[in-house]
Scaffold this motif. Structure first.
Motif: not given
Lengths: 320, 320
Positions: B231-239, B241
Motif C-alpha cells: 500500500x505504501x507506494x501510493x498511500x503513506x502511513x497517514x492516508x 489509516x
C-alpha cells in the motif's frame, strides 16, 4: 480434528461472521476464489452494505482473475449466526475489536459450528488465548489476521492460543494458502503479531512528529511514498538494509551503522546489538537472499522500483 | 546569494564529492539528467568503482528516459577536491557518516567552491548546524538527504542549519526539483529528518522481534512485502489509516482505535492522543485527500495495489 474436518483443499463452504470493512473484504475474497459464502452480521441492514462492498471490489477481483465458478451469486445472507455456520467447512470471524464481544461471539460461533471445523478470528491485536476462554471446544480456534483490503492484500498471520491444538494452526495455514493468501505461521502469540508491530512503530513515530510540529501529515506520507515505500513491495526492511551495506551486506551494515542505533532517530529505544542478534540478522539475510549476490539483488530492486513507480504513476494519472 | 549564484534552472555543472554507493548514485542521477558531473573521492582507485556503478545504473536510467544530452561521457574525474569544485554551480557531498570527517571536509569544500554556489550534504543523520561549524561561509550549506539508490528513489529531504541563510534552502529545493527529485523542505532540524525516523522505527522494532525470537528475518520481510508494503507506494502511513477508518476516515480511526495506542504493539511509547493531535491528523488527511472521497481513495488504492503486485511479480519471475 475429527471425521468432520475436511481437507483444506476440499473446502467449498465458508462462513463469514461480521460483515464490515474487514468481514466484507473476506466475503469478496472467498467469493472470488469460488467458494460459497454464508454471511451474517448483527446489524439489521448489513446485506445492502455488504453487497455494495462486494460490488465495489468485484471489478478489481475480475481484473486479477476469478477462480472457476466464482460468482457473487454464491453469497448467501443468513438471518442468524447459527444458520450461517450450520454447514460451514471454515468460519472467519471479523467483529469489532472488543475483547468481551469477541469472547462472547467466538463462544457462540464455537457452540453452533459443526465439530472439527476450524474457526478463525480476524482480530488485529488480541491473542487467541484471551479470546477462546469461553469456547466449549477451543482447540480449533485460531487467529487468521488479514490486511485491509483482505480481497487484495495477500498477507494472513496465523497463530493459535494456549488451548488451540497444533493441527488447527496447520490446517488454517494450509487452507489460507489454498484460498490464495500468503501465510505467515507464528509459533507463539505476540501482541499485534508481526506486521502490525512494524507498521504501528511507523505510525506512532508519525504521531510524535505531528504532535511536536516536526512534520506535517503530507510530509510524512510523501517521505514514504517518494522514498522507502518504493522499495518495500519487493524487499522488506531487512533485505533493504542488506543492500544498504553495499557489497558487505547486512554484516557491514550492522558493523558500520550499529553505533547509530543509539542516536535519537526515533522515540523507539534500540535493542542491544549483541553478537547473537547481529549474527541472526546476517544469517537471516543470507537465507532470504537465497544465493543472490548483492549485485543481483540491486538489479532486481531497481527493476522493481521502476515498475512500481510506473504502476503508481498510471494510477495517479487516472485518479480523480 | 550573490552574482555567482546561478538560477536553479540554469545549472549545468555539478560536483560530487565522495563516490561510494550514495555519491556514485548521485553521479549517475545527475549524468542521466544531462549535467556535466565532476567527481572526486579520496580513495586512490575510486574511478573504476565509480564507473562500474554508473554503468550498472545506466540501463535503468535509459529505460526511465535520459534527459537531452545526457551521457556518461559528461563524467569528469578530478584529481583533487579543489579541481572538482573549481567551476561547479552546485556541490553534493556524500562522505561516510563521521561528524569530524564531515566537518573538516565541508570546510575544505566551502573554502574551494566559488562564492554563492550552494553546497549540499547527503548526511543521513547529522544536522547542518553541527556540520557547518568550521565553514568560512556556512550560509550556503544545506542538507540534501537522498535515498538509496539516489538515481531512482525520488525523495530528497532539504533542511538548513542555524547559520544557513533561507535563500540557500529555497535554492537547493528548487534545484533538486529541476533535477528531477521529489523534495521535502523541512523548516527545522530533526535528527534523522523525516523518512529515516519512520523507517528506523520499523527497523528497531524488527531488531527487537528477532532478538526476542518472536519472528525471523524472513517473516519480518514477508510481513511487509506481502502486506502493508503493497500500500505504501501510493498511500503513506497517514492516508493508509485514513482508509482504515472506513467512511469515517482518520477521525473515526483515531476515535475508535485511539485507546489501542496504549497496547504493547511496539516497544515505541505512544504519544498522548490530545485533541490537538487528533485534529492535526484529521485535517492533514483531509488536505492530503484533496477532495477525494474515501471511496475514490479506495478505488485508487486497489488499482495501485494490483499494479504494484503485478509489477513486482514480473520482476520476481525474471529474477535469478
Amino acid at each position: 480434528m475429527n471425521e468432520h474436518t475436511p481437507s483444506p483443499g476440499s473446502v467449498r463452504r465458508v462462513a463469514c461472521i461480521g460483515a464490515g470493512v474487514i468481514g466484507g473484504g473476506w466475503v469478496a475474497h472467498f467469493l472470488a476464489r469460488g467458494y460459497r459464502v454464508t454471511a451474517w452480521d448483527p446489524a439489521p441492514e448489513f446485506e445492502a452494505k455488504l453487497r455494495r462492498l462486494v460490488d465495489a471490489a468485484w471489478p478489481a477481483l475480475t481484473e486479477l482473475g476469478l477462480a472457476e465458478g466464482a460468482s457473487r451469486d454464491n453469497l448467501v445472507i443468513a438471518s442468524t449466526l447459527a444458520e450461517a455456520v450450520a454447514d460451514a467447512e471454515f468460519v472467519q470471524e471479523s467483529a469489532p475489536e472488543d475483547l468481551a464481544l469477541k469472547r462472547d461471539l467466538l463462544a457462540r460461533i464455537d457452540a453452533a459450528t459443526p465439530p472439527g471445523v476450524v474457526i478463525s478470528s480476524s482480530t488485529s491485536g488480541y491473542g487467541m488465548t484471551e479470546m477462546q476462554v469461553d469456547c466449549p471446544t477451543p482447540q480449533r480456534l485460531v487467529v487468521g489476521h488479514p490486511f485491509n483490503p483482505p480481497y487484495l492484500i495477500p498477507l494472513v498471520e496465523v497463530v493459535g492460543g494456549e488451548r488451540t491444538e497444533p493441527w488447527a494452526v496447520r490446517w488454517a495455514s494450509e487452507f489460507f494458502e489454498v484460498a490464495g493468501k500468503s501465510v505467515i505461521t507464528m509459533d507463539r502469540e505476540v501482541p499485534g503479531f508481526i506486521a502490525n508491530r512494524l507498521q504501528e512503530a511507523i505510525w506512532r513515530e508519525a504521531l510524535h512528529m505531528v504532535a511536536n510540529g516536526e512534520a506535517t501529515v503530507e510530509q510524512i506520507d510523501a517521505s514514504i511514498t517518494e522514498g522507502p515505500g518504493l522499495r518495500w513491495p519487493l524487499l522488506g526492511p531487512c533485505l533493504t538494509f542488506h543492500l544498504a551495506g553495499g557489497d558487505g551486506g547486512m554484516a557491514h551494515m550492522l558493523d558500520h551503522f550499529g553505533p547509530s542505533l543509539k542516536s535519537p532517530w526515533t522515540r523507539l529505544e534500540a535493542p542491544e546489538l549483541t553478537t547473537e542478534l547481529r549474527d541472526a540478522m546476517v544469517q537471516g539475510c543470507e537465507r532470504a537472499a537465497d544465493g543472490r549476490s548483492i549485485a543481483e539483488l540491486v538489479a532486481d530492486r531497481d527493476r522493481a522500483v521502476i515498475a512500481v513507480m510506473r504502476a503508481v504513476d498510471e494510477v495517479r494519472k487516472g485518479a480523480k
